[in-house]
Design an enzyme around this catalytic site. Sequence first.
Site, PDB file in Angstrom:
ATOM      1  CB  SER A   1     -40.729  65.579  65.756  1.00 58.67           C
ATOM      2  OG  SER A   1     -42.337  65.859  65.102  1.00 58.67           O
TER       3      SER A   1
ATOM      4  NE  ARG B   1     -55.088  65.183  62.643  1.00 57.21           N
ATOM      5  CZ  ARG B   1     -53.964  64.484  62.184  1.00 57.21           C
ATOM      6  NH1 ARG B   1     -54.046  63.029  61.865  1.00 57.21           N
ATOM      7  NH2 ARG B   1     -52.724  65.063  61.588  1.00 57.21           N
TER       8      ARG B   1
ATOM      9  CG  ASN C   1     -48.626  59.649  60.797  1.00 56.29           C
ATOM     10  OD1 ASN C   1     -48.050  58.987  61.133  1.00 56.29           O
ATOM     11  ND2 ASN C   1     -48.786  61.044  61.014  1.00 56.29           N
TER      12      ASN C   1
ATOM     13  CE  LYS D   1     -45.110  56.185  64.087  1.00 58.52           C
ATOM     14  NZ  LYS D   1     -44.841  56.054  62.742  1.00 58.52           N
TER      15      LYS D   1
ATOM     16  CE1 TYR E   1     -43.641  61.478  69.284  1.00 60.61           C
ATOM     17  CE2 TYR E   1     -44.335  63.414  67.839  1.00 60.61           C
ATOM     18  CZ  TYR E   1     -43.625  62.158  67.963  1.00 60.61           C
ATOM     19  OH  TYR E   1     -42.471  61.907  67.160  1.00 60.61           O
TER      20      TYR E   1
ATOM     21  CB  THR F   1     -44.308  67.733  66.766  1.00 62.53           C
ATOM     22  OG1 THR F   1     -45.740  67.918  67.073  1.00 62.53           O
ATOM     23  CG2 THR F   1     -43.617  66.970  67.528  1.00 62.53           C
TER      24      THR F   1
ATOM     25  CE  LYS G   1     -39.881  62.224  69.294  1.00 61.72           C
ATOM     26  NZ  LYS G   1     -38.954  61.039  69.327  1.00 61.72           N
TER      27      LYS G   1
ATOM     28  CE1 TYR H   1     -35.395  62.404  62.333  1.00 62.86           C
ATOM     29  CE2 TYR H   1     -37.005  60.812  62.541  1.00 62.86           C
ATOM     30  CZ  TYR H   1     -35.802  60.983  62.708  1.00 62.86           C
ATOM     31  OH  TYR H   1     -34.925  59.936  63.364  1.00 62.86           O
ATOM     32  CG  PHE H   2     -40.221  69.189  58.160  1.00 64.09           C
ATOM     33  CD1 PHE H   2     -39.035  69.242  58.967  1.00 64.09           C
ATOM     34  CD2 PHE H   2     -41.103  70.297  58.494  1.00 64.09           C
ATOM     35  CE1 PHE H   2     -38.643  70.486  59.942  1.00 64.09           C
ATOM     36  CE2 PHE H   2     -40.860  71.341  59.228  1.00 64.09           C
ATOM     37  CZ  PHE H   2     -39.668  71.393  59.539  1.00 64.09           C
TER      38      PHE H   2
HETATM   39  P1  NAD Z   1     -42.132  53.575  64.961  1.00 69.43           P
HETATM   40  O1  NAD Z   1     -43.214  53.506  66.107  1.00 69.43           O
HETATM   41  O2  NAD Z   1     -42.250  52.714  63.698  1.00 69.43           O
HETATM   42  O3  NAD Z   1     -40.798  52.871  65.587  1.00 69.43           O
HETATM   43  C1  NAD Z   1     -40.460  53.453  66.800  1.00 69.43           C
HETATM   44  C2  NAD Z   1     -39.675  52.175  67.587  1.00 69.43           C
HETATM   45  O4  NAD Z   1     -39.475  52.306  68.624  1.00 69.43           O
HETATM   46  C3  NAD Z   1     -40.841  50.865  67.189  1.00 69.43           C
HETATM   47  O5  NAD Z   1     -40.124  49.801  66.539  1.00 69.43           O
HETATM   48  C4  NAD Z   1     -41.169  50.567  68.929  1.00 69.43           C
HETATM   49  O6  NAD Z   1     -41.460  49.076  68.899  1.00 69.43           O
HETATM   50  C5  NAD Z   1     -39.975  50.959  69.315  1.00 69.43           C
HETATM   51  N1  NAD Z   1     -39.878  51.246  70.848  1.00 69.43           N
HETATM   52  C6  NAD Z   1     -40.755  52.311  71.468  1.00 69.43           C
HETATM   53  N2  NAD Z   1     -40.642  52.354  72.715  1.00 69.43           N
HETATM   54  C7  NAD Z   1     -39.541  51.680  72.959  1.00 69.43           C
HETATM   55  C8  NAD Z   1     -38.837  51.452  74.256  1.00 69.43           C
HETATM   56  N3  NAD Z   1     -38.984  51.759  75.385  1.00 69.43           N
HETATM   57  N4  NAD Z   1     -37.612  50.475  73.954  1.00 69.43           N
HETATM   58  C9  NAD Z   1     -37.502  49.717  73.065  1.00 69.43           C
HETATM   59  N5  NAD Z   1     -38.075  50.211  71.876  1.00 69.43           N
HETATM   60  C10 NAD Z   1     -39.052  50.878  71.733  1.00 69.43           C
HETATM   61  O7  NAD Z   1     -41.849  55.172  64.504  1.00 69.43           O
HETATM   62  P2  NAD Z   1     -41.063  55.734  63.546  1.00 69.43           P
HETATM   63  O8  NAD Z   1     -42.076  56.408  62.745  1.00 69.43           O
HETATM   64  O9  NAD Z   1     -40.002  54.847  62.870  1.00 69.43           O
HETATM   65  O10 NAD Z   1     -40.492  56.722  64.486  1.00 69.43           O
HETATM   66  C11 NAD Z   1     -38.911  56.607  64.909  1.00 69.43           C
HETATM   67  C12 NAD Z   1     -38.781  58.007  65.566  1.00 69.43           C
HETATM   68  O11 NAD Z   1     -39.005  59.326  64.781  1.00 69.43           O
HETATM   69  C13 NAD Z   1     -39.525  58.233  66.839  1.00 69.43           C
HETATM   70  O12 NAD Z   1     -38.723  58.678  68.084  1.00 69.43           O
HETATM   71  C14 NAD Z   1     -40.497  59.045  66.564  1.00 69.43           C
HETATM   72  O13 NAD Z   1     -41.075  59.660  67.374  1.00 69.43           O
HETATM   73  C15 NAD Z   1     -39.555  60.102  65.472  1.00 69.43           C
HETATM   74  N6  NAD Z   1     -40.295  60.745  64.564  1.00 69.43           N
HETATM   75  C16 NAD Z   1     -41.268  60.156  63.659  1.00 69.43           C
HETATM   76  C17 NAD Z   1     -41.932  60.807  62.465  1.00 69.43           C
HETATM   77  C18 NAD Z   1     -42.996  60.151  61.756  1.00 69.43           C
HETATM   78  O14 NAD Z   1     -43.868  60.894  61.143  1.00 69.43           O
HETATM   79  N7  NAD Z   1     -42.926  58.922  61.437  1.00 69.43           N
HETATM   80  C19 NAD Z   1     -41.811  62.246  62.522  1.00 69.43           C
HETATM   81  C20 NAD Z   1     -40.912  62.635  63.395  1.00 69.43           C
HETATM   82  C21 NAD Z   1     -40.355  62.150  64.359  1.00 69.43           C
HETATM   83  C1  WQD Z   2     -50.716  65.354  57.513  1.00 70.80           C
HETATM   84  C2  WQD Z   2     -51.901  66.185  56.790  1.00 70.80           C
HETATM   85  C3  WQD Z   2     -53.839  66.385  58.302  1.00 70.80           C
HETATM   86  C4  WQD Z   2     -54.713  62.015  58.247  1.00 70.80           C
HETATM   87  C5  WQD Z   2     -47.808  63.942  62.653  1.00 70.80           C
HETATM   88  C6  WQD Z   2     -47.359  64.485  63.947  1.00 70.80           C
HETATM   89  C7  WQD Z   2     -45.740  65.073  63.703  1.00 70.80           C
HETATM   90  C8  WQD Z   2     -44.997  63.910  62.973  1.00 70.80           C
HETATM   91  C9  WQD Z   2     -45.536  63.597  61.730  1.00 70.80           C
HETATM   92  C10 WQD Z   2     -44.018  62.386  64.566  1.00 70.80           C
HETATM   93  C11 WQD Z   2     -52.525  67.198  57.917  1.00 70.80           C
HETATM   94  C12 WQD Z   2     -54.225  65.613  56.975  1.00 70.80           C
HETATM   95  C13 WQD Z   2     -54.265  63.362  57.966  1.00 70.80           C
HETATM   96  C14 WQD Z   2     -56.102  61.840  57.742  1.00 70.80           C
HETATM   97  C15 WQD Z   2     -55.947  64.053  56.757  1.00 70.80           C
HETATM   98  N1  WQD Z   2     -44.816  62.673  63.762  1.00 70.80           N
HETATM   99  N2  WQD Z   2     -54.797  64.304  57.344  1.00 70.80           N
HETATM  100  N3  WQD Z   2     -56.473  62.723  57.042  1.00 70.80           N
HETATM  101  O1  WQD Z   2     -50.228  65.746  61.556  1.00 70.80           O
HETATM  102  O2  WQD Z   2     -48.546  66.645  59.993  1.00 70.80           O
HETATM  103  O3  WQD Z   2     -47.724  65.274  61.875  1.00 70.80           O
HETATM  104  O4  WQD Z   2     -46.950  63.029  61.930  1.00 70.80           O
HETATM  105  O5  WQD Z   2     -43.002  63.266  65.037  1.00 70.80           O
HETATM  106  O6  WQD Z   2     -45.297  65.072  65.133  1.00 70.80           O
HETATM  107  O7  WQD Z   2     -48.269  65.388  64.591  1.00 70.80           O
HETATM  108  O8  WQD Z   2     -49.025  64.392  59.924  1.00 70.80           O
HETATM  109  O9  WQD Z   2     -49.655  62.584  58.354  1.00 70.80           O
HETATM  110  O10 WQD Z   2     -51.214  62.993  60.870  1.00 70.80           O
HETATM  111  O11 WQD Z   2     -51.145  64.791  58.590  1.00 70.80           O
HETATM  112  O12 WQD Z   2     -56.681  64.891  56.303  1.00 70.80           O
HETATM  113  O13 WQD Z   2     -56.684  60.586  57.863  1.00 70.80           O
HETATM  114  O14 WQD Z   2     -52.914  65.287  56.439  1.00 70.80           O
HETATM  115  O15 WQD Z   2     -54.904  67.061  58.753  1.00 70.80           O
HETATM  116  O16 WQD Z   2     -52.959  68.325  57.131  1.00 70.80           O
HETATM  117  P1  WQD Z   2     -48.953  65.577  60.897  1.00 70.80           P
HETATM  118  P2  WQD Z   2     -50.289  63.699  59.515  1.00 70.80           P
END
Ligand code: NAD
Ligand code: WQD
Length: 332
Positions: free
Chosen positions: A126, A293, A200, A86, A150, A128, A154, A178-179
Amino acid sequence: MAETVLVTGGAGYIGSHTALALLEAGHDVVVVDNYVNAKPGALADVEDVTGRSITVVDGDARDRKLVEHTMRENGVTAVIHMAALKAVGESVEMPIEYYGNNLESAISTLDAMRAAGVWKFVFSSSATVYGDPESCPIPETASIGATNPYGMTKQMIEVILEDVAASDERWTITSLRYFNPIGAHESGRISEAPIGKPNNLMPMVMDVATGRRDKVMVFGNDWPTVDGTGVRDYIHVMDLVEGHVAALEAMSAQSGYEVYNLGQGRGTSVLELIKAVEDVTGLSIAYEITDRRAGDIAECVADPTRANTELGWKTRRSTADGCRDSWNSQNT
Ligand code: NAD
Ligand code: WQD
């Protein structure tokens, strides 16, 4: 109806909270995780907090036979597919790994489900996928166009899911966009513990709050926003995972494919988030304004109306609650 839910990637940040919410709602949970971004034992705290047990399989979601066997063995009735890599920046450097892992794990899991006769699939998508949105708040009907590998995984999986749902009426499939998730379970026992340097904002702010890092680098203060820093929709992870329970429970009356935004519908700037963390911790969070960034956007805020009305789900926690719970999960 109580479901037995396979959560792929269930040992991760959102997965472990999802397991908790499912157990608390009376469902059973089976996890397959390969620990590429989680620590073994991550789910033991969930078992402690809920007093319920989870079947945990150390394995890869791309292993079709293993996933099919796991579903049959445990009587799985629905899947929440979270297994993915991710990190946006890493995906630009390692597109083969990202497309490989994320697409293969989704397709292979769907294939295993079909073989095992399991037809309910919830997908971790996401915001994204919206790329740089034309306007905020963003409804699900907005055009999509991810701007990095990435996000493209999705977007591509969403396309695949729509086709799969249309191919056989037994499928019920929901993508949840998800946001920006923050926070942790109110117990403080389960946390976001990324392996390596956090990408993040919230984990970065927590690193500064706990003294692991000197200051937060703020990526630009010349964006067209309230104070020049990036604006995002920070959703408390417990609200997010309650959205999954609601989506799953709505599936009995659903057919085909649905997409929902999961966000608060409220924007918070980087500086506002830092201030909110200062308010809940009483600490001063050092930061420095640096260049923008690459690939960032000014603003990304959800219109969650569809999930509110169709799933009967609403966020119940504020951004300040998310800051407090992120902090509480650092202290234990
Ligand atoms: P995370 O990395 O903590 O969790 C993902 C988990 O998937 C990890 O435990 C990892 O070990 C496991 N994994 C990855 N590839 C695998 C595979 N091939 N087989 C088995 N396990 C595998 O991330 P998260 O933040 O908990 O995100 C969960 C989901 O939500 C992901 O699909 C991510 O893309 C999505 N998502 C996350 C965010 C965010 O900001 N955290 C935002 C939008 C969407
Ligand atoms: C948030 C804000 C940065 C870090 C990403 C992925 C998105 C989703 C969530 C999985 C932005 C600023 C950040 C830092 C900063 N993930 N920032 N200093 O970019 O909105 O989303 O995570 O699906 O797909 O793109 O999240 O937490 O990285 O950034 O100033 O060290 O914080 O510029 O404005 P983002 P983020």
